[in-house]
Design an enzyme around this catalytic site. Structure first.
Site: not given
Lengths: 347, 347, 347, 347
Positions: B150-151
């Site tokens: 995920g970012c």
């Protein structure tokens, strides 16, 4: 052997774009980055996005030394300052691409009237080539001195060129309404660039008296084959990059959209950087931001008999540094798109 | 022979970044761009910045067909949807890089608790590799199934990894306060993405319950060698791209800034994409936007005994598509930076 | 008879907000607007939104003359400059509200350590009242010298006050992560305020060493009844107005959200300007921009044992000019909300 | 006794501005806020800036009931939907101000041609008054049915009115190039309003075919005393509020700037809301945002023989809700500026 490049005024926004583009250019090598404000500092401290890409220091300008080291010099300077550089470059037989206004005009009087200073090298105005490759490609190939176009002029000229070349519009009716991002005004500090003054704001400036007006008129006039006087209004838009120009002109005779589009298709058929978008899609600055493209679409309004041309560029790339690199490619016999064949970022 | 690439979910923002990066990747060839909403439409009509770069049409997803055509499949889908793709990819002996959450977790229970759905392929969780190259490089090289991070987790894990690996912070004191641009929420429509609701606004969301929390905890915990529970708060920032994370932790013992920086220097010495900025310069999202870099700087606060780590990424690149391409490069034995060695745009 | 008001530093952003608020205040009358940069110019030329509302000219500062004309003086000046004004105001028996830092601290040593200058009026620090009405209302009513709180401190203190007052959090665990719009840095020019540097950017600054830290610690400590040392990190957000603070603290004992909310409800029950939003709605800067409100919501995170408080203000209003007017109302026996009972603009 | 006000479509942006303005209006009382999407919800949950100011719930629309309760009804609805409301309002002898397009046109054919629907109440078009007070003040005072002008038309008509009224421009040469903030498109969701698509973008839309074109032409034509056909191009600007229009026209004869300014001064001498800015200062959207003002400045360009008029409004206030309240004030015999005499916010 790579082309040795010197950049004068490397720490302004246009200069920094030159550094970014040329540091990734397969045939170029940066040999000097000069700056007035950051002498001795590492370039990356001034522009931290370039860590791991540029490891040079900023240095102060010594014209003969710089010209001696480089094959081509780019200058992104306030008007008036490029003239001594040009003299030295020509003396040493190198090439010069000026991103300022000193070598854009055919007639010194026009420059002097609008820029309010004497032009001290009128002889050079005859040697210079106006660096708009889509119009002057062949001349640029053999030029030593190129006046890189202004950002607004690039968008307006590319927008109208096909129509003027074919004599299709009434030249006295041209109105160019342009909107620019803030980077066009450079990195210098002024209240007009303060975030809080620009953000959530939209305004016109220099109505009827912006210095790009005579530059646009000169080039439109040459395309049309007659003197032209236009209304040009620049506006400041709360964004970093991009110019959108909306250009209005009366058609001399009724034309369909199809007819007008054909003219554009033919005119720009072999151009990589000018993109005539398909019917139904209009240019927008985001679609060109980060690239050297100019997106163009003409719209015919039968109610008014006008054609409305929308054109969009990234003011720092096709409107400045990218176009300058395009000119360098031409001047050195490289494929024109070398180092420039990348789309922009979206969103 | 180029790597044949299929992209599922190509018209979301992360998907479009994959298309942009891979269309310029010297060793990749796009063979299929699937999408739910734009089947049959030219990809450039959906993303006009790619005119002249991508000439493919969007197509609808047929999993076996797509997997048959491609050497590697990327998926940018809502959670749950990648599982049938993974099955088929593994059956056909291809490689899969999932940009969603389905293959990020070691334990299905954690996924099921936070994502509120059953995980229907727990066996695959054992095969998957968490695609953070700076931590799992060797495993990624031989993986067939990569769960792209995920970012937010990318920014937080890279920020804390050196300290945790050396056991220098009190793991119970970690607070990660992250700020993201809006593209992280995708191109789907919601009131929360409406321009007028975001512009001139700043807000926190999902306080204490964002789904990236357990992903961060899992990876920090493995680095630290102990279970970790952290406070994580995401915020929405009025900008398109970028995440900045500010991470707080108590040092177990007094350390000077020099000592802490040495740890980071050593840990990231041979990493191209992680940049430890020089003393005095802090990460900012603009310096990484448009690139695959993660800029990191630790600050020691002797008053509080805390270290404050600032890290910045472009959420769509190092936080999604760029990292996925980095993983692909590793999985196919290419130099890790292939197609990714470009700085971002500034300003 | 209206209150005669003089404003020193009227052309900065906080000063201009004072002018805007007081020009519409039913009990106030502007008698002098002094400025360093625009002496002699019409105020409306400097701030054209006020055409038809303010017809005064900017004048240069003559302290005794100004104090002679006014009943109350507001100053929005760099630190150090308010001290001679305060002396004269007290000598003439008028009232003074300082929006700078000169009269916020109880102990001169703290001021001198963080602001790096000598405090030349330590005697006045004993007379001054810290102008946070929700905490010091009664003292403000009878004060002649009010140190108006900093913008960040206002948001953090109002966020934590109920918990500290009740001794519910472990004071050593407080982390305040604050995000501000750009107007907080004033109208002065710096590269950090240049539109292109801020827009599409997010960054932290002064990590661990911002001057609002000791101010926050002083006031939190008094509420808690013990010395406090906190981590405070300010961030710059690409918007004009607003501060959002995210404040973390360990609860001394387990508490439900309901219990914590009850504490806030009771503490702020009779406050008009502090709004405890209903469950499920979080503060956002846009909901307070243009108003004197502070929106507050506590969130309990049972996983970590922390409470996370989100608070939002307009940095120029509740964080500066509005709070100053609120103080003026109290000092002159007016209803506290006079001239301030307007919601902000949305969107 | 206060004026009882009902608002239909209260949760759109224009509706919410009506709520904000009327909740602070000393002579108005909100009796019903109807909405399609949020029936039963508290209005403040939909618009949290209004906590402590508006405590009503949204309700669903029951036309006869609503009209029965109110003295005046405002509607902010898609075109076509106001007609049944108007019928009922007139039947019950109340007053109606429609912010949509249903009652702006004199001739049903024009409406039907541009809006592509039948107008089912052509008889009402004869009763309606076009609600631009600076042009139709006296008629509005006695009207029961007011068609509130569109946002773009307000800015263009007020910009050109003095010149047309005096017959000074060649009516066939008018080009109106307008730039609007995003709130003009309402709160409804569309890809065109997605933050990431608008931010850092500038684009034209509906070139030559925007529905405000015939409305502008109708009103300009009546001022000029002859049919007019103009070019009008709207553009989307990355900001929330504001319209700036740049309007070009050929002067019939040479005029000095002084002569043109005199015409404007005289025409707008007694108008509070239209501000002719002093020489040297141009309108900008930020100077009017949050207020009911229209700032106007004409520039004479002797080179081209054109006058270029710049006008700026807040599209939600003078371009919608504020103008509607101004009309209400006139219709009920109140001072025209009641509840509207506030400057906007800057910055």
């Amino acid at each position: 052997m790579k082309i040795k490049v010197g950049i004068i005024g490397a720490t302004g926004y246009a200069g920094a774009e030159l550094v970014r583009l040329l540091s990734a250019h397969p045939e170029a090598e940066l040999v000097a980055l000069t700056t007035q404000s950051y002498g001795g500092k590492s370039f990356c401290e001034v522009y931290p996005h370039l860590y791991k890409y540029v490891d040079q220091k900023c240095c102060e300008l010594d014209i003969p030394d710089l010209v001696g080291k480089a094959d081509v010099i780019f200058a992104a300077l306030p008007h008036g300052h490029a003239i001594p550089v040009a003299r030295e470059v020509l003396k040493q037989g190198k090439k010069f691409i000026d991103l300022g206004a000193d070598f854009r005009f055919d007639r010194r009087e026009v420059y002097e009237q609008w820029y309010k200073v004497e032009h001290t090298a009128p002889d050079l105005l005859e040697q210079k080539v106006y660096g708009l490759p889509e119009v002057y490609r062949e001349k640029i190939k053999s030029a030593s001195l190129v006046g890189n176009p202004g950002c607004y002029p690039t968008s307006v000229i590319l927008g109208l060129a096909p129509l003027l070349k074919h004599g299709l519009v009434d030249t006295g009716t041209v109105v160019a309404d342009s909107k620019s991002g803030v980077s066009g005004a450079g990195r210098g500090l002024s209240l007009g660039n303060h975030f809080c003054e620009v953000n959530e704001n939209f305004r016109a400036y220099n109505v009827g008296m912006h210095r790009h007006t005579p530059e646009i008129e000169q080039e439109l006039g040459k395309l049309a084959g007659e003197e032209m006087v236009i209304s040009f209004t620049p506006h400041l838009t709360p964004m970093n990059r991009g110019i959108l120009s909306t250009v209005y002109a009366k058609l001399k005779q009724e034309m369909t959209l199809g007819q007008v589009r054909s003219i554009y298709e033919e005119y720009y058929r072999s151009e990589f950087f000018v993109r005539l978008l398909p019917p139904g899609i209009l240019p927008q600055t985001k679609a060109v931001a980060g690239s050297n493209h100019c997106d163009v679409v003409p719209v015919v309004d039968p109610r008014t008999g006008r054609v409305v041309v929308i054109s969009a560029i990234d003011n720092l790339i096709k409107g400045a540094a990218g176009q300058a690199v395009q000119n360098m490619n031409l001047m050195f016999g490289l494929p024109e798109i070398t180092g420039l064949n990348r789309p922009g970022l979206y969103p």
